[in-house]
Each structure stands twice: as C-alpha cells, then as structure tokens.
Motif scaffolding. Structure first.
Motif, mmCIF file in Angstrom:
data_model
loop_
_atom_site.group_PDB
_atom_site.id
_atom_site.type_symbol
_atom_site.label_atom_id
_atom_site.label_comp_id
_atom_site.label_asym_id
_atom_site.label_seq_id
_atom_site.Cartn_x
_atom_site.Cartn_y
_atom_site.Cartn_z
ATOM 1 N N MET A 264 0.876 -1.154 0.042
ATOM 2 C CA MET A 264 -0.087 0.019 0.035
ATOM 3 C C MET A 264 0.780 1.405 -0.073
ATOM 4 O O MET A 264 0.747 2.249 -0.680
ATOM 5 N N CYS A 265 1.924 1.438 0.660
ATOM 6 C CA CYS A 265 2.753 2.660 0.924
ATOM 7 C C CYS A 265 3.302 2.759 -0.567
ATOM 8 O O CYS A 265 3.594 3.759 -0.859
ATOM 9 N N ILE A 266 3.951 1.526 -0.990
ATOM 10 C CA ILE A 266 4.827 1.910 -2.249
ATOM 11 C C ILE A 266 4.029 2.201 -3.534
ATOM 12 O O ILE A 266 4.078 3.135 -4.314
ATOM 13 N N GLU A 267 2.985 1.285 -3.522
ATOM 14 C CA GLU A 267 2.046 1.551 -4.941
ATOM 15 C C GLU A 267 1.285 2.727 -4.691
ATOM 16 O O GLU A 267 0.824 3.373 -5.859
ATOM 17 N N SER A 268 0.952 3.604 -3.442
ATOM 18 C CA SER A 268 0.279 4.688 -3.549
ATOM 19 C C SER A 268 0.878 6.000 -3.339
ATOM 20 O O SER A 268 0.546 7.048 -3.325
ATOM 21 N N VAL A 269 2.294 5.621 -3.486
ATOM 22 C CA VAL A 269 3.128 6.978 -3.683
ATOM 23 C C VAL A 269 3.027 7.456 -4.950
ATOM 24 O O VAL A 269 3.601 6.977 -6.174
ATOM 25 N N GLY A 295 16.486 -1.828 2.729
ATOM 26 C CA GLY A 295 16.050 -3.082 3.111
ATOM 27 C C GLY A 295 14.730 -3.311 2.054
ATOM 28 O O GLY A 295 14.872 -2.662 0.905
ATOM 29 N N SER A 296 14.001 -4.389 2.173
ATOM 30 C CA SER A 296 12.905 -4.380 1.204
ATOM 31 C C SER A 296 11.854 -3.133 0.820
ATOM 32 O O SER A 296 11.566 -2.877 -0.101
ATOM 33 N N PHE A 297 11.762 -2.400 1.943
ATOM 34 C CA PHE A 297 10.856 -1.182 1.740
ATOM 35 C C PHE A 297 11.617 -0.206 1.048
ATOM 36 O O PHE A 297 11.361 0.575 -0.051
ATOM 37 N N GLY A 298 13.016 -0.319 1.402
ATOM 38 C CA GLY A 298 13.818 0.991 0.716
ATOM 39 C C GLY A 298 14.116 0.570 -0.687
ATOM 40 O O GLY A 298 14.076 1.548 -1.731
ATOM 41 N N LYS A 299 14.292 -0.666 -1.151
ATOM 42 C CA LYS A 299 14.481 -0.977 -2.470
ATOM 43 C C LYS A 299 13.189 -0.692 -3.365
ATOM 44 O O LYS A 299 13.503 -0.146 -4.322
ATOM 45 N N ALA A 300 12.171 -1.243 -2.661
ATOM 46 C CA ALA A 300 10.844 -0.697 -3.370
ATOM 47 C C ALA A 300 10.518 0.617 -3.850
ATOM 48 O O ALA A 300 10.109 0.899 -4.911
ATOM 49 N N LEU A 301 10.775 1.312 -2.681
ATOM 50 C CA LEU A 301 10.519 2.821 -2.739
ATOM 51 C C LEU A 301 11.477 3.350 -3.640
ATOM 52 O O LEU A 301 11.071 4.223 -4.589
ATOM 53 N N ARG A 302 12.800 3.114 -3.754
ATOM 54 C CA ARG A 302 13.742 3.564 -4.735
ATOM 55 C C ARG A 302 13.105 3.338 -5.960
ATOM 56 O O ARG A 302 13.148 4.337 -6.959
ATOM 57 N N LYS A 303 12.773 2.078 -6.331
ATOM 58 C CA LYS A 303 12.236 1.872 -7.648
ATOM 59 C C LYS A 303 10.783 2.628 -8.065
ATOM 60 O O LYS A 303 10.813 3.238 -9.274
ATOM 61 N N ARG A 304 10.001 2.722 -7.185
ATOM 62 C CA ARG A 304 9.066 3.560 -7.242
ATOM 63 C C ARG A 304 9.209 4.965 -7.625
ATOM 64 O O ARG A 304 8.600 5.661 -8.697
#
Length: 372
Positions: A264-269, A295-304
């Motif tokens: 939710m955090c990643i896709e909603s950015v 970490g997992s969140f940081g990797k996904a956020l950077r890509k987003r």
C-alpha cells in the motif's frame, strides 16, 4: 451444468468491457459469463451487458443492480453462479485464450479445490510477468502445509509472495468460495481479496498451480486508489486482517498484513494534482532525492520513485558499500534537496532520523512516510 462461472463486475466500463468479455467466450458452452452492472450511470455499460446476453444466450447473463461497490458486485456473481467453479475477471482486465484449457485440465486431473496462475501486469507498452513463485503442479493438503504455508511462515523475503492475494488469477470451487466470501463483514473493504483467498488456499484439500501467467491486470489512471483519503486506511487494514485471523493461521495473516501495508505504501506513492508526493509531505516533483534504506521497503521505494520520474541522486544505508549504496558519511558529498527514509516501522524511522541529524543533516530536509 456449467463447469465455470465468470463474474465480470462493471461500473461505467463501456470503454473496455467488450474486450474483457470477448476473451472469456473462448470457454464456449461450458462457461457462463455473469456481467454485473453495478449501477452504471455515465455510459452505456447496461446496454452492452444486455447486448451480450441477447447475442450469446445461455452463456452471457446481464445482472443489473444499484451501485454497491466492487465487492458487492463480486458477491452478486457468486450468489447467481451456476458453474461448478467460479472466477472473477474485472471489466478492464482480460485473459489469454489458453487459460481456460490449462486451468480446467489441472482441476479435472487433480480434483482441485483451487487453481492458481500468474498475473501479467499491463502498464500499456510495458508489461511485467508475475508468475507464481511456488513450482507448477498439484498440491495435496499435506504438500500445501509443507511447501506453501511453511513458505509464508518462514518469510522467505518480505516483499516476495508465493502467490498474490488477488481473486482474479484463481479459480475456486464455487461451493467452497461461498463458505469464505459470503460471511465477510461489511467493514472488510480493503484487501478483501487477500483475506479471503489466502485462507482458502491454506485450508484447501487440493490446489493446482500453473507455471504460466494468463491474467492481464490492466492499470488505468481512473482505477487507482484515491490516496488522499488515507486517514482511515490503517484502521481498515487492521479490521481486514483481524477478520482474516479468524480463518487462517496467525503467522500467515501477520505475514500478509505486513506485506500489504508495504505494498500500500509503495503503490500509493503518487503525485497529487499540486505535484506534491503523496504520503511524504511537501516534496515537489522536481526535487533531487536521496533514498535512505536498503531493506525491502527501501528497495521498492527507490524503484517507485525512479519510475515516477524523480531524480534519485543517491541511495544510502548504514551498511552501504560506498559505491552502489553510499554510507551516511558520504551523503554531504551529493547535491540533494531531501532525504526520503525508506522504512515503515516507527522506531526504525526515529532512529534513522536521529542518526542523520547527528551527522549534520537539517531536520527539515528529512522526510518519512506519514501513515502506517
């Protein structure tokens, strides 16, 4: 008797529902297609549904109801289904022609309660194939527990699931689905697919997994979550997974809740109309950013953020290698506007923020997620 019922929830779907329905007709007389018009008012969705019912009698059936939302449209499909098995296909999505043959062959061969395939995430010209991670084949109840449930409990990668929680890439024995879908309370309205499908798979007697992705999940601008209305999201997620815990092992539910919060955090950015970044405060679109957290969140956020076209000038972490991921003491070597903390948990965010301030980073240039 029909072998498979497709439910197609439609709400002002005239622009794309024909393509969806046409791909389902490949099943022939063994299928029924329930076109659920959920109170459409802005286009001719209702007329198109009636048109297909008239053109394909005995296969297509138009059902008209007052607007009740996507979940209620799915429930209407389940209530009216006459097929032995049931599948949801959203009106803006579609399926490959081989899907019916492959999944039904697997079900018939193994007398499976559930069949799963992968998803093709369709972003227009760009497509991402998201196959099921667990190996293709038949899973008995014992094998489900050893190879699927244990996978979830042991958490082999937080941002990595053996299968998605969506109903759309699965076929269910209709009677089995009714046991799980119909009693769901009204307050469960976020991740409702996940809180139903995951317990069904974990508790199933037999599951067939296809190694191929057939379901095309299409993303449109008008189908995205309204991320401005976030004040109740945390409570809604908690209610959904509290319900899920009444149906499945707590460890599985805890894993999926953490994953869904992260997703939710990643896709909603996204960017609001004023071009500020959602969930991260007043960050303008033209900012130069450093993402902190590998970490997992940081990797996904950077890509987003990169996919959104932001200028991510560096990626930092306390375990940085000094090259691909810089160390905190290298941050001031870069020209940047803001540091975005790639973490979800409050204690972790607090510690990162404190450590950055201690090395001289101005507090007003450090942003972290605003909810969850």
């Amino acid at each position: 008797m029909k072998i498979l019922s497709f439910a197609v929830p439609c709400y002002n779907s005239a622009a794309y529902m024909r393509h969806c329905i046409d791909t389902l007709l490949e099943g022939g007389d063994e299928v029924e297609i329930l076109i659920v018009d959920d109170g459409s008012t802005k286009d001719n969705t209702a007329e198109i549904a009636d048109e297909y019912e008239k053109k394909y009698p005995g296969i297509c059936r138009a059902i008209h109801q007052p607007n009740g939302g996507h979940g209620e449209a799915v429930n209407t499909g389940i209530r009216n289904a006459k097929g032995l098995y049931f599948k949801v296909v959203d009106s803006d999505d579609w399926v490959d022609a081989d899907m019916y043959k492959d999944l039904m062959e697997g079900i018939r061969l193994h007398d499976a309660t559930v069949a799963i395939s992968g998803i093709i995430r369709d972003y227009g010209e760009r497509k991402i194939i998201d196959n099921v991670i667990v190996p293709e084949g038949h899973y008995s109840k014992e094998r489900i527990q050893k190879e699927i449930v244990d996978y979830l409990i042991n958490r082999n990668g937080l941002y990595k699931l053996p299968f998605s929680g969506s109903l759309c890439n699965k076929l269910f024995l209709t009677s089995y689905l009714r046991e799980y879908q119909m009693p769901v309370p009204d307050e469960v309205h976020i991740y409702e697919d996940t809180v139903i499908s995951v317990p069904m798979i974990a508790n199933a007697e037999s599951v067939y997994v296809s190694g191929t992705s057939y379901y095309h999940y299409c993303t449109r601008d008008d189908s995205k979550l309204n991320t401005k209305n976030t004040e109740n999201i945390d409570r809604s997620i908690s209610l959904s997974f509290d319900y899920m815990r009444t149906k499945a092992d707590k460890a599985i539910c805890d894993f999926y809740e953490m994953y869904c919060r992260l997703e939710m955090c990643i896709e909603s950015v996204v960017f609001y109309e004023n071009e500020e970044l959602s969930f991260y405060g007043n960050i303008p679109k033209n900012s130069k950013l450093i993402v902190y957290g590998a970490g997992s969140f940081g990797k996904a956020l950077r890509k987003r953020l990169t996919d959104l076209g932001l200028n991510v000038v560096a990626w930092a972490d306390i375990r940085g290698d000094g090259e691909n991921i810089i160390r905190p003491d290298q941050i001031n070597d870069y020209e940047y506007d803001y540091i975005v903390i790639g973490a979800m948990l409050g204690d972790v965010i607090t510690n990162i923020r404190r450590s950055l301030i201690e090395i001289g980073i101005p507090e007003d240039r450090i942003f972290s997620i605003h909810y969850l």
